[in-house]
Write an enzyme that holds these catalytic residues in place. Structure first.
Site, PDB file in Angstrom:
ATOM      1  N   LEU A 101       1.180  11.122   3.326  1.00  0.00           N
ATOM      2  CA  LEU A 101       1.815  10.579   2.138  1.00  0.00           C
ATOM      3  C   LEU A 101       0.942  10.810   0.910  1.00  0.00           C
ATOM      4  CD1 LEU A 101       1.873   8.202   4.630  1.00  0.00           C
ATOM      5  CD2 LEU A 101       3.788   7.552   3.205  1.00  0.00           C
ATOM      6  N   CYS A 102       1.593  11.201  -0.180  1.00  0.00           N
ATOM      7  CA  CYS A 102       0.927  11.303  -1.480  1.00  0.00           C
ATOM      8  C   CYS A 102       1.981  10.937  -2.521  1.00  0.00           C
ATOM      9  CB  CYS A 102       0.314  12.699  -1.697  1.00  0.00           C
ATOM     10  SG  CYS A 102       1.463  14.080  -1.717  1.00  0.00           S
ATOM     11  N   GLY A 103       1.778  11.318  -3.753  1.00  0.00           N
ATOM     12  CA  GLY A 103       2.741  10.971  -4.793  1.00  0.00           C
ATOM     13  C   GLY A 103       4.120  11.547  -4.549  1.00  0.00           C
ATOM     14  N   GLU A 116       5.352   8.618  -2.240  1.00  0.00           N
ATOM     15  CA  GLU A 116       5.571   7.230  -2.664  1.00  0.00           C
ATOM     16  C   GLU A 116       6.278   7.145  -4.002  1.00  0.00           C
ATOM     17  OE1 GLU A 116       3.130   3.176  -3.728  1.00  0.00           O
ATOM     18  OE2 GLU A 116       2.413   4.389  -2.061  1.00  0.00           O
TER      19      GLU A 116
END
Length: 152
Positions: free
Chosen positions: A64-66, A108
């Site tokens: 998960l990242c931006g 996210e």
């Protein structure tokens, strides 16, 4: 199922929601960071998780990242790994059924927490369907091997 999870600081909150969700379902989850308040370079986390997947230590991984894009780009650099950005139910399903993706990447800033849990569930329930996609996935592997030989 044994699952490796990792994030950068942009996705810490969603990572924790996903980790809790996975554990509630009885999965064995190992967290490869980032920790709360820790600033990391997402390629370092993506590589760690992808390397663990490539070496067979985990059945699946979630990064998960931006946006999920950076994690996906980096994870796909590891030979033998297929990582897919999933932002809707169809992409989560096809990532497994058509592409045999062992790593799901989520953003996210793109996916809400309830949708993210739904996508994880869909992705975990699906298995590679083979069929017409099998030669394509096999060709990915062949190209990886050729590439490695050319640079050895």
């Amino acid at each position: 199922m044994k699952i490796a999870v990792g994030c950068d600081e942009a996705a810490f909150d969603l990572k924790m929601i996903i980790v809790e969700h996975l554990k509630e379902q009885g999965h064995e989850v190992d967290d490869f960071g980032a920790e709360k308040g820790e600033v990391v370079l997402y390629p370092d986390v993506a590589y760690k998780v992808a390397d663990e997947i490539a070496n067979g230590h985990y059945e699946r991984g979630i990064l998960l990242c931006g946006t999920g894009i950076g994690m996906s780009i980096c994870a796909n650099k590891v030979p033998g790994v297929r990582a897919a950005v999933c932002h809707d139910p169809f992409s989560a399903q096809r990532a497994r059924k058509s592409n045999d993706a062992q790593i799901m990447c989520l953003g996210e800033r793109v996916v809400g927490k309830e949708l993210a849990k739904c996508l994880v569930d869909i992705w975990l329930e699906c298995e590679f369907a083979g069929g017409g996609s099998a030669p394509k996935v096999e060709r990915i592997h062949e190209l990886e091997v050729e590439h490695i030989k050319n640079f050895a």
